[in-house]
Design a protein around this motif. Sequence first.
Motif, PDB file in Angstrom:
ATOM      1  N   UNK A  51       0.870  -1.173   0.000  1.00 47.69           N
ATOM      2  CA  UNK A  51       0.000   0.000   0.000  1.00 47.69           C
ATOM      3  C   UNK A  51       0.903   1.217   0.000  1.00 47.69           C
ATOM      4  N   UNK A  52       0.785   2.025  -1.051  1.00 47.10           N
ATOM      5  CA  UNK A  52       1.598   3.242  -1.175  1.00 47.10           C
ATOM      6  C   UNK A  52       0.671   4.409  -1.413  1.00 47.10           C
ATOM      7  N   UNK A  53       0.681   5.347  -0.494  1.00 41.98           N
ATOM      8  CA  UNK A  53      -0.144   6.556  -0.635  1.00 41.98           C
ATOM      9  C   UNK A  53      -1.603   6.192  -0.920  1.00 41.98           C
ATOM     10  N   UNK A  54      -2.137   5.250  -0.163  1.00 44.87           N
ATOM     11  CA  UNK A  54      -3.528   4.791  -0.275  1.00 44.87           C
ATOM     12  C   UNK A  54      -3.841   4.077  -1.586  1.00 44.87           C
ATOM     13  N   UNK A  55      -2.814   3.640  -2.312  1.00 47.38           N
ATOM     14  CA  UNK A  55      -3.009   2.863  -3.532  1.00 47.38           C
ATOM     15  C   UNK A  55      -2.417   1.477  -3.298  1.00 47.38           C
ATOM     16  N   UNK A  56      -3.182   0.439  -3.653  1.00 49.11           N
ATOM     17  CA  UNK A  56      -2.697  -0.927  -3.514  1.00 49.11           C
ATOM     18  C   UNK A  56      -1.915  -1.291  -4.773  1.00 49.11           C
ATOM     19  N   UNK A  57      -0.671  -1.711  -4.580  1.00 48.40           N
ATOM     20  CA  UNK A  57       0.252  -1.950  -5.683  1.00 48.40           C
ATOM     21  C   UNK A  57       0.855  -3.345  -5.570  1.00 48.40           C
ATOM     22  N   UNK A  58       0.790  -4.099  -6.671  1.00 49.10           N
ATOM     23  CA  UNK A  58       1.525  -5.360  -6.757  1.00 49.10           C
ATOM     24  C   UNK A  58       2.913  -5.029  -7.291  1.00 49.10           C
ATOM     25  N   UNK A  59       3.929  -5.450  -6.553  1.00 52.31           N
ATOM     26  CA  UNK A  59       5.308  -5.265  -6.985  1.00 52.31           C
ATOM     27  C   UNK A  59       5.842  -6.643  -7.365  1.00 52.31           C
ATOM     28  N   UNK A  60       6.253  -6.784  -8.614  1.00 54.65           N
ATOM     29  CA  UNK A  60       6.703  -8.069  -9.130  1.00 54.65           C
ATOM     30  C   UNK A  60       8.137  -7.926  -9.627  1.00 54.65           C
ATOM     31  N   UNK A  61       8.991  -8.824  -9.147  1.00 54.29           N
ATOM     32  CA  UNK A  61      10.400  -8.818  -9.523  1.00 54.29           C
ATOM     33  C   UNK A  61      10.678 -10.033 -10.394  1.00 54.29           C
ATOM     34  N   UNK A  62      11.303  -9.786 -11.540  1.00 53.27           N
ATOM     35  CA  UNK A  62      11.608 -10.845 -12.499  1.00 53.27           C
ATOM     36  C   UNK A  62      13.103 -10.883 -12.794  1.00 53.27           C
ATOM     37  N   UNK A  63      13.577 -12.058 -13.156  1.00 57.85           N
ATOM     38  CA  UNK A  63      14.906 -12.209 -13.721  1.00 57.85           C
ATOM     39  C   UNK A  63      14.697 -12.526 -15.190  1.00 57.85           C
ATOM     40  N   UNK A  64      15.114 -11.612 -16.062  1.00 58.96           N
ATOM     41  CA  UNK A  64      14.874 -11.801 -17.498  1.00 58.96           C
ATOM     42  C   UNK A  64      15.830 -12.840 -18.065  1.00 58.96           C
ATOM     43  N   UNK A  65      15.541 -13.270 -19.284  1.00 64.10           N
ATOM     44  CA  UNK A  65      16.374 -14.293 -19.933  1.00 64.10           C
ATOM     45  C   UNK A  65      17.800 -13.798 -20.165  1.00 64.10           C
ATOM     46  N   UNK A  74       2.226  -2.657 -10.512  1.00 63.48           N
ATOM     47  CA  UNK A  74       0.898  -2.583 -11.117  1.00 63.48           C
ATOM     48  C   UNK A  74      -0.110  -2.084 -10.102  1.00 63.48           C
ATOM     49  N   UNK A  75      -1.083  -1.304 -10.553  1.00 64.20           N
ATOM     50  CA  UNK A  75      -2.213  -0.941  -9.711  1.00 64.20           C
ATOM     51  C   UNK A  75      -3.016  -2.213  -9.497  1.00 64.20           C
ATOM     52  N   UNK A  76      -3.159  -2.643  -8.255  1.00 59.28           N
ATOM     53  CA  UNK A  76      -3.792  -3.931  -7.939  1.00 59.28           C
ATOM     54  C   UNK A  76      -5.285  -3.950  -8.225  1.00 59.28           C
ATOM     55  N   UNK A  77      -5.882  -2.791  -8.407  1.00 61.81           N
ATOM     56  CA  UNK A  77      -7.331  -2.747  -8.625  1.00 61.81           C
ATOM     57  C   UNK A  77      -7.724  -2.795 -10.098  1.00 61.81           C
ATOM     58  N   UNK A  78      -6.789  -2.427 -11.008  1.00 67.54           N
ATOM     59  CA  UNK A  78      -7.192  -2.359 -12.419  1.00 67.54           C
ATOM     60  C   UNK A  78      -6.136  -2.821 -13.423  1.00 67.54           C
ATOM     61  N   UNK A  79      -5.038  -3.400 -12.949  1.00 67.10           N
ATOM     62  CA  UNK A  79      -3.999  -3.968 -13.842  1.00 67.10           C
ATOM     63  C   UNK A  79      -3.127  -2.935 -14.557  1.00 67.10           C
ATOM     64  N   UNK A  80      -3.292  -1.664 -14.260  1.00 65.21           N
ATOM     65  CA  UNK A  80      -2.460  -0.652 -14.928  1.00 65.21           C
ATOM     66  C   UNK A  80      -1.006  -0.825 -14.520  1.00 65.21           C
ATOM     67  N   UNK A  81      -0.091  -0.822 -15.507  1.00 64.09           N
ATOM     68  CA  UNK A  81       1.327  -0.846 -15.230  1.00 64.09           C
ATOM     69  C   UNK A  81       1.744   0.551 -14.779  1.00 64.09           C
ATOM     70  N   UNK A  82       2.272   0.645 -13.574  1.00 63.46           N
ATOM     71  CA  UNK A  82       2.675   1.947 -13.031  1.00 63.46           C
ATOM     72  C   UNK A  82       4.150   2.208 -13.236  1.00 63.46           C
ATOM     73  N   UNK A  83       4.942   1.130 -13.236  1.00 67.63           N
ATOM     74  CA  UNK A  83       6.383   1.305 -13.354  1.00 67.63           C
ATOM     75  C   UNK A  83       7.009   0.006 -13.845  1.00 67.63           C
ATOM     76  N   UNK A  84       8.030   0.130 -14.675  1.00 66.94           N
ATOM     77  CA  UNK A  84       8.800  -1.020 -15.148  1.00 66.94           C
ATOM     78  C   UNK A  84      10.235  -0.527 -15.229  1.00 66.94           C
ATOM     79  N   UNK A  85      11.059  -0.998 -14.305  1.00 61.93           N
ATOM     80  CA  UNK A  85      12.440  -0.496 -14.274  1.00 61.93           C
ATOM     81  C   UNK A  85      13.399  -1.634 -13.961  1.00 61.93           C
ATOM     82  N   UNK A  86      14.652  -1.395 -14.331  1.00 60.21           N
ATOM     83  CA  UNK A  86      15.702  -2.327 -13.971  1.00 60.21           C
ATOM     84  C   UNK A  86      16.007  -2.132 -12.497  1.00 60.21           C
ATOM     85  N   UNK A  87      16.058  -3.232 -11.760  1.00 60.54           N
ATOM     86  CA  UNK A  87      16.305  -3.160 -10.323  1.00 60.54           C
ATOM     87  C   UNK A  87      17.796  -3.163 -10.056  1.00 60.54           C
ATOM     88  N   UNK A  88      18.215  -2.384  -9.087  1.00 65.30           N
ATOM     89  CA  UNK A  88      19.653  -2.293  -8.742  1.00 65.30           C
ATOM     90  C   UNK A  88      20.114  -3.499  -7.975  1.00 65.30           C
TER      91      UNK A  88
END
Length: 88
Positions: A51-65, A74-88
């Motif tokens: 929960x960030x600033x009253x918004x429910x967010x799914x945070x998903x971490x992937x290891x790409x090929x 992603x916004x957990x209520x409507x599937x909107x992609x909020x951010x896609x970044x390379x993780x440090x």
Amino acid sequence: MFSMMCAARDLDQDEALQLRRQGVILPLEQFIEQALGRYPGSKLLEAELEEKHDVLVYEIELLTSDHVVRELKFDASDCRLLEDKEDD
């Protein structure tokens, strides 16, 4: 500074299940599929509901090929992609 550090809160399994049953959030599997679809051949490392600033967010971490760790939010209520970044 302190308020910014406390702006995000991880929700536990019970809270997530209750929100799912109430129809507040969509199923986690839907977001994992969407994230993996963006990066074919990637592997799921971690998924959590925050929960960030009253918004429910799914945070998903992937290891790409190509062995890059990506963090997708992603916004957990409507599937909107909020951010896609390379993780440090």
